[in-house]
Design a protein around this motif. Sequence first.
Motif, PDB file in Angstrom:
ATOM      1  N   ILE A   1       0.865  -1.185   0.000  1.00  0.00           N
ATOM      2  CA  ILE A   1       0.000   0.000   0.000  1.00  0.00           C
ATOM      3  C   ILE A   1       0.899   1.232   0.000  1.00  0.00           C
ATOM      4  O   ILE A   1       1.881   1.290   0.744  1.00  0.00           O
ATOM      5  N   ARG A   2       0.539   2.215  -0.830  1.00  0.00           N
ATOM      6  CA  ARG A   2       1.287   3.473  -0.897  1.00  0.00           C
ATOM      7  C   ARG A   2       0.335   4.647  -0.708  1.00  0.00           C
ATOM      8  O   ARG A   2      -0.791   4.619  -1.189  1.00  0.00           O
ATOM      9  N   PHE A   3       0.824   5.680  -0.025  1.00  0.00           N
ATOM     10  CA  PHE A   3       0.068   6.919   0.148  1.00  0.00           C
ATOM     11  C   PHE A   3       0.985   8.089  -0.189  1.00  0.00           C
ATOM     12  O   PHE A   3       2.143   8.119   0.223  1.00  0.00           O
TER      13      PHE A   3
ATOM     14  N   ALA B   1      -4.179  13.997  -2.792  1.00  0.00           N
ATOM     15  CA  ALA B   1      -3.967  12.765  -2.024  1.00  0.00           C
ATOM     16  C   ALA B   1      -4.119  11.579  -2.976  1.00  0.00           C
ATOM     17  O   ALA B   1      -5.024  11.561  -3.811  1.00  0.00           O
ATOM     18  N   THR B   2      -3.223  10.628  -2.846  1.00  0.00           N
ATOM     19  CA  THR B   2      -3.246   9.436  -3.690  1.00  0.00           C
ATOM     20  C   THR B   2      -3.043   8.207  -2.810  1.00  0.00           C
ATOM     21  O   THR B   2      -2.164   8.191  -1.953  1.00  0.00           O
ATOM     22  N   LEU B   3      -3.854   7.186  -3.046  1.00  0.00           N
ATOM     23  CA  LEU B   3      -3.736   5.915  -2.357  1.00  0.00           C
ATOM     24  C   LEU B   3      -3.633   4.821  -3.413  1.00  0.00           C
ATOM     25  O   LEU B   3      -4.455   4.773  -4.334  1.00  0.00           O
TER      26      LEU B   3
ATOM     27  N   VAL C   1      -5.150  -1.203  -7.480  1.00  0.00           N
ATOM     28  CA  VAL C   1      -6.245  -0.283  -7.192  1.00  0.00           C
ATOM     29  C   VAL C   1      -5.616   1.069  -6.843  1.00  0.00           C
ATOM     30  O   VAL C   1      -4.737   1.135  -5.978  1.00  0.00           O
ATOM     31  N   ASN C   2      -6.054   2.122  -7.543  1.00  0.00           N
ATOM     32  CA  ASN C   2      -5.516   3.467  -7.324  1.00  0.00           C
ATOM     33  C   ASN C   2      -6.665   4.449  -7.134  1.00  0.00           C
ATOM     34  O   ASN C   2      -7.675   4.383  -7.841  1.00  0.00           O
TER      35      ASN C   2
ATOM     36  N   PHE D   1     -10.607  10.358  -8.859  1.00  0.00           N
ATOM     37  CA  PHE D   1     -10.236   9.320  -9.820  1.00  0.00           C
ATOM     38  C   PHE D   1     -10.065   8.003  -9.066  1.00  0.00           C
ATOM     39  O   PHE D   1      -9.410   7.951  -8.029  1.00  0.00           O
ATOM     40  N   LEU D   2     -10.670   6.955  -9.595  1.00  0.00           N
ATOM     41  CA  LEU D   2     -10.554   5.626  -9.009  1.00  0.00           C
ATOM     42  C   LEU D   2     -10.406   4.622 -10.150  1.00  0.00           C
ATOM     43  O   LEU D   2     -11.157   4.672 -11.125  1.00  0.00           O
ATOM     44  N   GLU D   3      -9.421   3.747 -10.044  1.00  0.00           N
ATOM     45  CA  GLU D   3      -9.240   2.706 -11.057  1.00  0.00           C
ATOM     46  C   GLU D   3      -8.841   1.394 -10.392  1.00  0.00           C
ATOM     47  O   GLU D   3      -8.215   1.383  -9.336  1.00  0.00           O
TER      48      GLU D   3
END
Length: 163
Positions: free
Chosen positions: A37-39, A70-72, A85-86, A122-124
């Motif tokens: 997991i990356r943030f 913010a990006t997860l 999953v991004n 944005f969700l992918e």
Amino acid sequence: AYEITRWLEFRRVLFRSYDQDIVSLNTSLQATKKWQIRFAGQLARYDAKVDDASFTDDKNSRVKNKNSQATLSSLYTFSKGTLNVNANYNHIDRTLNDARNIPEDPADYDPYFAHYKGSTYFLEAYSNLNLGKHIGLLVGADWRNQQADIQIGRAHVWTPVTL
């Protein structure tokens, strides 16, 4: 002594006309042997003077900008491929305040005011599957959403614009 005074005045005017701060964070976590997991996040703001036109200074025109992102990300690895999953969020808030010049200049278009707020989501999710030695399959989907609110006007009379 005259040149030093001019240099110090130049630096005072230069640094008074632009101010910026930014904070960033980027971290990752190996949750399990197969899952990472990356943030990442960033907060930024600036406040600057704006010119009227090329080679024409404006003593009271300012733009203020605030931006947050913010990006997860999640990456899961399995025997035949990966699942990604991004998610990303971005928000901006910008204000332009160009008050009337004193003394007035006939070529000046003041006063002008504008306020812009915008957000993107944005969700992918996608999977890369290894089907054979030279054969793979990439399958996924994404969702995107943008929102904006723009107000513009002259002399404190706001005119809403819908996009």
